[in-house]
Design a protein around this motif. Structure first.
Motif, mmCIF file in Angstrom:
data_model
loop_
_atom_site.group_PDB
_atom_site.id
_atom_site.type_symbol
_atom_site.label_atom_id
_atom_site.label_comp_id
_atom_site.label_asym_id
_atom_site.label_seq_id
_atom_site.Cartn_x
_atom_site.Cartn_y
_atom_site.Cartn_z
ATOM 1 N N LYS A 1 -6.854 5.720 -14.482
ATOM 2 C CA LYS A 1 -6.096 6.953 -14.700
ATOM 3 C C LYS A 1 -6.828 7.817 -15.710
ATOM 4 N N THR A 2 -7.100 9.046 -15.316
ATOM 5 C CA THR A 2 -7.756 10.014 -16.205
ATOM 6 C C THR A 2 -6.727 11.038 -16.654
ATOM 7 N N ASP A 3 -7.205 12.152 -17.175
ATOM 8 C CA ASP A 3 -6.309 13.208 -17.659
ATOM 9 C C ASP A 3 -5.637 13.980 -16.527
ATOM 10 N N SER A 4 -6.147 13.851 -15.302
ATOM 11 C CA SER A 4 -5.554 14.605 -14.189
ATOM 12 C C SER A 4 -4.506 13.762 -13.464
ATOM 13 N N ALA A 5 -3.655 14.443 -12.707
ATOM 14 C CA ALA A 5 -2.620 13.764 -11.924
ATOM 15 C C ALA A 5 -3.276 12.875 -10.880
ATOM 16 N N LYS A 6 -2.623 11.779 -10.549
ATOM 17 C CA LYS A 6 -3.145 10.842 -9.561
ATOM 18 C C LYS A 6 -2.091 10.650 -8.479
ATOM 19 N N MET A 7 -2.542 10.683 -7.191
ATOM 20 C CA MET A 7 -1.645 10.484 -6.060
ATOM 21 C C MET A 7 -2.152 9.326 -5.210
ATOM 22 N N LEU A 8 -1.240 8.413 -4.856
ATOM 23 C CA LEU A 8 -1.567 7.243 -4.054
ATOM 24 C C LEU A 8 -0.684 7.207 -2.816
ATOM 25 N N GLU A 9 -1.204 6.622 -1.742
ATOM 26 C CA GLU A 9 -0.441 6.463 -0.508
ATOM 27 C C GLU A 9 -0.410 4.989 -0.130
ATOM 28 N N LEU A 10 0.796 4.454 0.015
ATOM 29 C CA LEU A 10 0.972 3.113 0.539
ATOM 30 C C LEU A 10 0.991 3.250 2.048
ATOM 31 N N ARG A 11 0.031 2.613 2.720
ATOM 32 C CA ARG A 11 -0.090 2.767 4.176
ATOM 33 C C ARG A 11 0.204 1.449 4.878
ATOM 34 N N ILE A 12 0.996 1.540 5.941
ATOM 35 C CA ILE A 12 1.268 0.399 6.805
ATOM 36 C C ILE A 12 0.830 0.816 8.195
ATOM 37 N N GLN A 13 -0.119 0.061 8.762
ATOM 38 C CA GLN A 13 -0.684 0.423 10.055
ATOM 39 C C GLN A 13 -0.730 -0.795 10.967
ATOM 40 N N ASP A 14 -0.605 -0.546 12.278
ATOM 41 C CA ASP A 14 -0.787 -1.603 13.263
ATOM 42 C C ASP A 14 -2.274 -1.872 13.454
ATOM 43 N N LYS A 15 -2.643 -3.136 13.508
ATOM 44 C CA LYS A 15 -4.014 -3.539 13.826
ATOM 45 C C LYS A 15 -3.976 -4.216 15.188
ATOM 46 N N THR A 16 -4.364 -3.496 16.224
ATOM 47 C CA THR A 16 -4.317 -4.068 17.565
ATOM 48 C C THR A 16 -5.371 -5.142 17.770
ATOM 49 N N SER A 17 -6.439 -5.118 16.972
ATOM 50 C CA SER A 17 -7.507 -6.103 17.143
ATOM 51 C C SER A 17 -7.024 -7.533 16.889
ATOM 52 N N ASN A 18 -6.126 -7.704 15.903
ATOM 53 C CA ASN A 18 -5.616 -9.049 15.622
ATOM 54 C C ASN A 18 -4.095 -9.138 15.778
ATOM 55 N N GLU A 19 -3.491 -8.093 16.318
ATOM 56 C CA GLU A 19 -2.044 -8.036 16.570
ATOM 57 C C GLU A 19 -1.245 -8.343 15.316
ATOM 58 N N GLN A 20 -1.642 -7.724 14.215
ATOM 59 C CA GLN A 20 -0.982 -7.892 12.925
ATOM 60 C C GLN A 20 -0.859 -6.534 12.237
ATOM 61 N N PRO A 21 0.105 -6.382 11.341
ATOM 62 C CA PRO A 21 0.148 -5.157 10.539
ATOM 63 C C PRO A 21 -0.904 -5.208 9.436
ATOM 64 N N HIS A 22 -1.329 -4.049 8.974
ATOM 65 C CA HIS A 22 -2.322 -3.940 7.904
ATOM 66 C C HIS A 22 -1.702 -3.101 6.787
ATOM 67 N N PHE A 23 -1.788 -3.576 5.558
ATOM 68 C CA PHE A 23 -1.192 -2.908 4.397
ATOM 69 C C PHE A 23 -2.308 -2.566 3.418
ATOM 70 N N ASP A 24 -2.317 -1.316 2.934
ATOM 71 C CA ASP A 24 -3.280 -0.958 1.901
ATOM 72 C C ASP A 24 -2.749 0.197 1.068
ATOM 73 N N ILE A 25 -3.490 0.501 0.014
ATOM 74 C CA ILE A 25 -3.151 1.599 -0.894
ATOM 75 C C ILE A 25 -4.365 2.517 -0.940
ATOM 76 N N LYS A 26 -4.140 3.782 -0.644
ATOM 77 C CA LYS A 26 -5.228 4.764 -0.603
ATOM 78 C C LYS A 26 -5.026 5.784 -1.730
ATOM 79 N N GLU A 27 -6.111 6.089 -2.411
ATOM 80 C CA GLU A 27 -6.062 7.111 -3.459
ATOM 81 C C GLU A 27 -6.425 8.450 -2.837
ATOM 82 N N TRP A 28 -5.564 9.451 -3.015
ATOM 83 C CA TRP A 28 -5.837 10.786 -2.496
ATOM 84 C C TRP A 28 -6.800 11.504 -3.424
ATOM 85 N N GLN A 29 -7.788 12.151 -2.848
ATOM 86 C CA GLN A 29 -8.748 12.937 -3.616
ATOM 87 C C GLN A 29 -8.197 14.348 -3.808
ATOM 88 N N GLN A 30 -8.325 14.857 -4.997
ATOM 89 C CA GLN A 30 -7.791 16.198 -5.283
ATOM 90 C C GLN A 30 -8.896 17.208 -5.361
#
Length: 116
Positions: A87-116
């Motif tokens: 965390k720096t002096d600027s605002a930080k935005m994150l996205e919790l993403r839930i996506q289907d992974k058809t390759s292994n027939e499982q859900p995929h969970f991750d956290i992505k940092e948005w670039q400003q």
């Protein structure tokens, strides 16, 4: 600016049915949401939910999201995702993403940092 904003998005439906999300910052729970069918439907149609908006001191912090719901074959499913941010002096935005992974027939969970 000490602001941290965390959003949730879904691109699922085949391999995961969302029931709840818990969000922790440095092992302290800051948000917990139990979802109704109507809310999940809105997320499936492209909606994004602001899960958390708060202040965070500058420096390194660990963000953890724990997802619960129904996984493949209707089984109870609980998974987590963790991201360490600087965390720096600027605002930080994150996205919790839930996506289907058809390759292994499982859900995929991750956290992505948005670039400003």
């Amino acid at each position: 600016n000490t602001q941290l904003a965390v959003f949730l998005s879904l691109d699922v439906g085949t391999w995961f049915q969302l029931d709840a999300v818990r969000l922790m910052v440095d092992d302290e729970m800051v948000a917990s949401t139990l979802y109704t069918a109507k809310q999940v439907n809105a997320l499936h149609r492209g909606g994004v939910q602001r899960l958390y908006l708060g202040n965070l001191k500058s420096g390194e912090h660990e963000i953890t999201a724990v997802y619960t719901g129904k996984g493949p074959n209707g089984r109870d499913y609980k998974r987590g995702a963790t991201l360490v941010i600087d965390k720096t002096d600027s605002a930080k935005m994150l996205e919790l993403r839930i996506q289907d992974k058809t390759s292994n027939e499982q859900p995929h969970f991750d956290i992505k940092e948005w670039q400003q």
